[in-house]
Design a protein around this motif. Structure first.
Motif, short mmCIF file in Angstrom:
data_model
loop_
_atom_site.label_atom_id
_atom_site.label_comp_id
_atom_site.label_asym_id
_atom_site.label_seq_id
_atom_site.Cartn_x
_atom_site.Cartn_y
_atom_site.Cartn_z
N ASP A 14 -80.46 -22.60 -12.10
CA ASP A 14 -81.32 -21.90 -11.13
C ASP A 14 -80.80 -20.49 -10.84
N VAL A 15 -80.13 -19.91 -11.84
CA VAL A 15 -79.60 -18.55 -11.73
C VAL A 15 -80.22 -17.68 -12.83
N LEU A 16 -80.55 -16.45 -12.47
CA LEU A 16 -81.04 -15.48 -13.45
C LEU A 16 -79.90 -14.53 -13.79
N LEU A 17 -79.72 -14.27 -15.08
CA LEU A 17 -78.67 -13.37 -15.55
C LEU A 17 -79.30 -12.17 -16.23
N GLY A 44 -88.20 -19.73 -9.16
CA GLY A 44 -87.58 -20.28 -7.95
C GLY A 44 -86.06 -20.21 -8.00
N ALA A 45 -85.54 -19.28 -8.78
CA ALA A 45 -84.09 -19.13 -8.91
C ALA A 45 -83.45 -18.85 -7.55
N HIS A 46 -82.25 -19.37 -7.34
CA HIS A 46 -81.57 -19.11 -6.07
C HIS A 46 -80.48 -18.06 -6.22
N GLY A 47 -80.23 -17.62 -7.44
CA GLY A 47 -79.18 -16.62 -7.65
C GLY A 47 -79.53 -15.64 -8.75
N VAL A 48 -78.99 -14.44 -8.60
CA VAL A 48 -79.15 -13.39 -9.61
C VAL A 48 -77.78 -12.82 -9.91
N ILE A 49 -77.46 -12.73 -11.18
CA ILE A 49 -76.22 -12.08 -11.58
C ILE A 49 -76.57 -10.84 -12.39
N LEU A 50 -76.02 -9.70 -11.94
CA LEU A 50 -76.16 -8.45 -12.69
C LEU A 50 -74.83 -8.20 -13.37
N ASP A 51 -74.82 -8.34 -14.70
CA ASP A 51 -73.60 -8.10 -15.48
C ASP A 51 -73.59 -6.63 -15.89
N ILE A 52 -72.68 -5.86 -15.30
CA ILE A 52 -72.62 -4.42 -15.61
C ILE A 52 -71.35 -4.08 -16.37
N VAL A 81 -75.11 -11.33 -7.25
CA VAL A 81 -73.71 -11.04 -7.51
C VAL A 81 -73.65 -10.05 -8.68
N VAL A 82 -72.91 -8.96 -8.49
CA VAL A 82 -72.66 -8.01 -9.57
C VAL A 82 -71.32 -8.37 -10.20
N VAL A 83 -71.31 -8.56 -11.51
CA VAL A 83 -70.07 -8.94 -12.19
C VAL A 83 -69.70 -7.89 -13.24
N GLY A 84 -68.40 -7.83 -13.52
CA GLY A 84 -67.91 -6.99 -14.61
C GLY A 84 -67.85 -5.51 -14.32
N MET A 85 -67.77 -5.15 -13.06
CA MET A 85 -67.73 -3.73 -12.72
C MET A 85 -66.43 -3.10 -13.22
N ARG A 86 -66.55 -2.02 -13.97
CA ARG A 86 -65.38 -1.32 -14.46
C ARG A 86 -64.75 -0.51 -13.34
N PRO A 87 -63.43 -0.28 -13.42
CA PRO A 87 -62.76 0.50 -12.37
C PRO A 87 -63.39 1.88 -12.15
N ALA A 88 -63.77 2.56 -13.22
CA ALA A 88 -64.35 3.90 -13.07
C ALA A 88 -65.67 3.84 -12.29
N LEU A 113 -70.79 -17.01 -11.11
CA LEU A 113 -71.50 -18.29 -11.03
C LEU A 113 -70.88 -19.19 -9.96
N ALA A 114 -69.54 -19.14 -9.83
CA ALA A 114 -68.87 -19.94 -8.81
C ALA A 114 -69.28 -19.49 -7.40
N ILE A 115 -69.40 -18.20 -7.20
CA ILE A 115 -69.84 -17.68 -5.89
C ILE A 115 -71.25 -18.19 -5.59
N LEU A 116 -72.15 -18.10 -6.57
CA LEU A 116 -73.52 -18.55 -6.34
C LEU A 116 -73.57 -20.06 -6.09
N ALA A 117 -72.75 -20.81 -6.80
CA ALA A 117 -72.72 -22.26 -6.59
C ALA A 117 -72.27 -22.57 -5.17
N GLU A 118 -71.25 -21.86 -4.71
CA GLU A 118 -70.75 -22.06 -3.35
C GLU A 118 -71.82 -21.69 -2.32
N LEU A 119 -72.50 -20.59 -2.52
CA LEU A 119 -73.56 -20.18 -1.60
C LEU A 119 -74.70 -21.19 -1.59
N GLY A 120 -75.01 -21.74 -2.76
CA GLY A 120 -76.08 -22.72 -2.85
C GLY A 120 -75.74 -24.01 -2.13
#
Length: 125
Positions: A14-17, A44-52, A81-88, A113-120
């Motif tokens: 139930d997560v969109l990536l 009806g997804a309960h989570g969205v992950i933006l991989d940047i 949840v935004v994942v993979g943000m580079r330091p720059a 995904l762990a954060i979204l699972a916990e929030l769910g």
């Protein structure tokens, strides 16, 4: 005039990536926001992950759009949840004085995904 680059959106449970693998233009982010809203309502997804993780540069507009995508997703009962943000990229966002509002961040997809699972689990559905 080039066409709008559509970011593929995958459904995992139930997560969109949305894994952003291109240099984002303003119109690409606007299209992503619209596509995610439509996908959330359709699935009806309960989570969205933006991989940047492949994003090298963000400007103030794109930084604000991450927060806007999260706010829009919340209206449809989905966390972002935004994942993979580079330091720059993180340094740039701080230097621009941008906050990501309701956006949570994680180092990688697994932690996102762990954060979204916990929030769910915490939120009554």
């Amino acid at each position: 005039m080039s066409a709008v680059e559509r970011i593929p959106i995958l459904k995992i449970g139930d997560v969109l990536l949305a894994s952003i693998q291109v240099d984002l233009q303003d119109r690409d982010v606007l299209a992503l926001q619209e596509d995610l809203a439509e996908k959330i309502t359709a699935t009806g997804a309960h989570g969205v992950i933006l991989d940047i993780s492949a994003v090298d540069i963000v400007d103030s507009f794109i930084g604000r759009m991450f927060a806007t995508i999260a706010s829009t997703s919340r209206l449809f009962d989905a966390h972002t949840v935004v994942v993979g943000m580079r330091p720059a990229v993180a340094i740039t966002l701080v230097e621009l004085g941008l906050t990501l509002g309701e956006v949570r961040t994680a180092l990688d997809l697994e932690k996102g995904l762990a954060i979204l699972a916990e929030l769910g689990e915490r939120a009554p559905r």
